[in-house]
Design a protein around this motif. Structure first.
Motif, mmCIF file in Angstrom:
data_model
loop_
_atom_site.group_PDB
_atom_site.id
_atom_site.type_symbol
_atom_site.label_atom_id
_atom_site.label_comp_id
_atom_site.label_asym_id
_atom_site.label_seq_id
_atom_site.Cartn_x
_atom_site.Cartn_y
_atom_site.Cartn_z
ATOM 1 N N GLU A 65 -74.922 19.681 73.208
ATOM 2 C CA GLU A 65 -74.197 18.742 74.401
ATOM 3 C C GLU A 65 -75.673 18.314 75.365
ATOM 4 O OE1 GLU A 65 -73.580 21.997 73.707
ATOM 5 O OE2 GLU A 65 -71.623 21.424 73.058
ATOM 6 N N LYS A 66 -75.288 17.146 76.068
ATOM 7 C CA LYS A 66 -76.275 16.326 76.833
ATOM 8 C C LYS A 66 -76.292 17.323 78.272
ATOM 9 C CE LYS A 66 -76.168 11.889 74.973
ATOM 10 N NZ LYS A 66 -75.875 10.558 75.008
ATOM 11 N N THR A 67 -76.907 18.365 78.099
ATOM 12 C CA THR A 67 -77.153 19.212 79.317
ATOM 13 C C THR A 67 -78.673 19.199 79.934
ATOM 14 O OG1 THR A 67 -77.026 21.144 78.389
ATOM 15 C CG2 THR A 67 -75.024 20.588 79.189
ATOM 16 N N SER B 211 -74.719 18.897 83.317
ATOM 17 C CA SER B 211 -74.244 17.747 82.383
ATOM 18 C C SER B 211 -74.607 16.309 82.704
ATOM 19 C CB SER B 211 -72.846 17.970 82.116
ATOM 20 O OG SER B 211 -72.071 17.436 83.214
#
Length: 339
Positions: free
Chosen positions: A166-168, A121
């Motif tokens: 999600e920002k992964t 993340s």
């Protein structure tokens, strides 16, 4: 070929009337614009026969330097040799106003090391670098909200976003970038096969390329051309001659490929009076309501509520079609409101 046949062929090529697997959709359309986190999953939902897998796909800056979702096997294509990008110093492996080159290289290595260990993340990566001495000033470059060192590593083909919302991040698999001419021709081939019939101006708009370069691609590809409603259009034959009827109503994604694939003032699907309702002056491209092949409004979903904004007065039968599309597209809708 008339205007209706052109629309029917495009809708089939874009998998809006002939669905396909996520991989095929992503490849055929040169990736799916993912500027908004929710846009790409919706664009696939209305085109694909399967669900997007967490493996085999990634997101990074590709066409026009904007965020796209694509099959990882296309990394050599989109990150081809000699591609040009309008990058800022914070997005390149160079010293900038916030950090020295030596320190930027240190944290770039730390980010790759962390992702390799499963630290994926953005917040966790930022904490990982802070533990290794990154200052708040240096973070303004390394974790710049519009790119930074993350963008630099993506441009180098070392790192990309996972396909989830999600920002992964994930490490890119090893690959050998294609030569520029080969890559450009392949992207143009996909465009004129699946977006065509399209004009020279349409392709130049889609690729952000000069019309002269597009003309060179056309000269090298097996395209057919015809005048449709006064415009010279080009496409590549697939052997298919019959196409499904134009759907009664489709709810397109934000930044949908059907809107971005054509010069917005000459789009076969976007009437001039609807242009500003979809393309804002701030650069947003709203989710469109496509009724009988023409944009008549936009939609927005928040939780279980769907808001519909019509750009003209809709007849009762037309409203019924739009509501039917809402019901077919979303599993759980508690409220539908006409704004």
């Amino acid at each position: 070929m008339d205007g209706c046949m052109r629309k029917a062929r495009i809708l089939a090529g874009q998998h809006l009337t002939i669905p396909a697997g996520c991989r095929e959709v992503c490849r055929d359309l040169n990736g799916i614009q993912a500027q908004l986190a929710s846009a790409a999953p919706h664009a696939l939902r209305i085109r694909a026969t399967d669900k997007l897998s967490e493996s085999g796909f990634g997101k990074c800056w590709t066409l026009r330097g904007t965020m796209h979702l694509f099959a990882l096997e296309d990394l050599p294509l989109f990150l081809h040799k000699g591609r040009k990008r309008a990058l800022r110093p914070v997005d390149e492996m160079t010293g900038d106003e916030y950090i020295t080159l030596e320190r930027k290289r240190l944290f770039a290595s730390a980010i790759l090391e962390a992702v390799g260990k499963g630290v994926e993340s953005r917040d966790a990566l930022r904490a990982y670098c802070a533990e290794r001495g990154m200052t708040s000033q240096e973070a303004q470059s390394v974790f710049n909200s519009w790119g930074g060192t993350i963008r630099c590593l993506a441009e180098e083909g070392k790192l990309c976003y996972r396909p989830c919302q999600e920002k992964t991040f994930q490490l890119c698999p090893p690959f050998e970038p294609m030569e520029a001419e080969e890559a450009e021709l392949e992207m143009a081939r996909r465009y004129f096969t699946n977006y065509g019939p399209a004009t020279l101006k349409d392709a130049a708009y889609f690729f952000g390329a000069p019309q002269k370069r597009v003309r060179a691609w056309l000269d090298a590809l097996p395209v057919k051309d015809v005048r449709i409603e006064g415009r010279e259009c080009f496409w590549i034959e697939t052997g298919q001659t019959q196409y499904p009827d134009i759907p009664g109503c489709l709810l397109l994604a934000g930044f949908d490929q059907l809107m971005l694939g054509y010069e917005k003032k000459e789009s076969p699907f976007l009437p001039e009076e609807s242009l500003r309702g979809i393309f804002s002056l701030a650069g947003m491209v709203s989710p469109a309501i496509l009724l009988h092949g023409s944009v008549v409004g936009r939609w927005k979903k928040t939780g279980g509520r769907v808001e519909l904004t019509a750009f003209r007065t809709l007849r009762p039968a037309e409203r019924k079609r739009v509501l039917g599309a809402v019901e077919r597209t979303f599993d759980e809708v508690k409220t539908v409101a006409w704004m």
